[in-house]
Design a protein around this motif. Structure first.
Motif, short mmCIF file in Angstrom:
data_model
loop_
_atom_site.label_atom_id
_atom_site.label_comp_id
_atom_site.label_asym_id
_atom_site.label_seq_id
_atom_site.Cartn_x
_atom_site.Cartn_y
_atom_site.Cartn_z
N MET A 1 7.86 5.07 -20.00
CA MET A 1 7.52 4.18 -18.62
C MET A 1 8.15 4.71 -17.48
SD MET A 1 7.68 0.28 -18.96
CE MET A 1 7.90 -0.65 -17.35
N THR A 2 7.48 4.80 -16.46
CA THR A 2 8.08 5.16 -15.36
C THR A 2 8.60 4.08 -14.30
OG1 THR A 2 6.19 6.70 -15.20
CG2 THR A 2 7.38 6.56 -13.14
N ALA A 3 9.65 4.45 -14.23
CA ALA A 3 10.53 3.09 -13.48
C ALA A 3 10.15 3.08 -12.00
CB ALA A 3 12.09 3.55 -13.25
N ASP A 4 9.89 1.86 -11.58
CA ASP A 4 9.65 1.44 -10.19
C ASP A 4 10.70 1.84 -9.46
OD1 ASP A 4 7.19 0.48 -10.71
OD2 ASP A 4 7.84 -1.51 -10.20
N HIS A 5 10.70 2.28 -7.90
CA HIS A 5 11.73 2.58 -6.88
C HIS A 5 11.69 1.53 -5.99
CE1 HIS A 5 13.04 6.37 -9.56
NE2 HIS A 5 11.61 6.42 -9.39
N THR A 6 12.73 1.26 -5.06
CA THR A 6 12.92 0.60 -4.09
C THR A 6 12.25 1.39 -2.85
OG1 THR A 6 14.43 -0.83 -4.85
CG2 THR A 6 14.22 -0.85 -2.45
N TYR A 7 11.54 0.73 -2.07
CA TYR A 7 11.16 1.48 -0.77
C TYR A 7 11.20 0.43 0.23
CZ TYR A 7 6.66 -0.61 -1.18
OH TYR A 7 5.58 -1.62 -1.01
N ASP A 8 11.37 1.13 1.74
CA ASP A 8 11.49 0.32 2.73
C ASP A 8 10.42 0.49 3.71
OD1 ASP A 8 13.91 -1.29 2.26
OD2 ASP A 8 14.93 0.60 2.82
N TYR A 9 9.64 -0.31 4.60
CA TYR A 9 8.66 0.17 5.12
C TYR A 9 8.79 -0.86 6.62
CZ TYR A 9 5.84 -3.86 4.04
OH TYR A 9 5.47 -5.25 3.69
#
Length: 134
Positions: A1-9
């Motif tokens: 399973m691929t992990a989510d990563h935090t992003y800013d926008y």
């Protein structure tokens, strides 16, 4: 399973007449440090911009907006700011301004694919809904 990563926008906005406070969303800047991603997409709707200010110099506006993706890409072609570390470039791009080109406050999300998240944000925050498009 691929992990989510935090992003800013942040949403890029054009405010043709700053004194009136009217704006059009024209793009998105997205930073996901965990995946070494910093990107921006811009789409101008000239018809909507001209509705706010018929005298707007669209070619000059396009030239100024083109610096945003260049700074995201980095390197000497983006000037001194382009030489900064990626996260510093993001913070420089999203700093508050009182000019015709402004950005929203920074928001956060989670994704496995920052390029897809950038496209989704462009679709939902910048483009008009299909029923409204000319």
């Amino acid at each position: 399973m691929t992990a989510d990563h935090t992003y800013d926008y942040a949403i890029i906005r054009v405010v043709p007449r700053v004194e009136r406070g009217e704006l059009i969303n024209v793009g998105v800047i997205l930073s996901c440090p965990a995946l070494d991603f910093l990107g921006a997409r811009i789409e101008l709707d000239e018809r909507r911009l001209r509705a706010l200010d018929e005298s707007l110099d669209i070619p000059a506006l396009r030239a100024h907006l083109a610096t945003i993706p260049a700074v995201c890409e980095g390197g000497a072609g983006a000037g001194p700011i382009g030489e900064l570390p990626q996260r510093s470039r993001f913070h420089w791009l999203v700093s508050p301004r009182s000019t015709m080109i402004q950005v929203s406050p920074v928001h956060t999300g989670r994704t496995v694919n920052p390029a897809a998240a950038l496209e989704r944000l462009l679709e939902t925050m910048v483009r008009q809904p299909p029923a409204s498009r000319p």
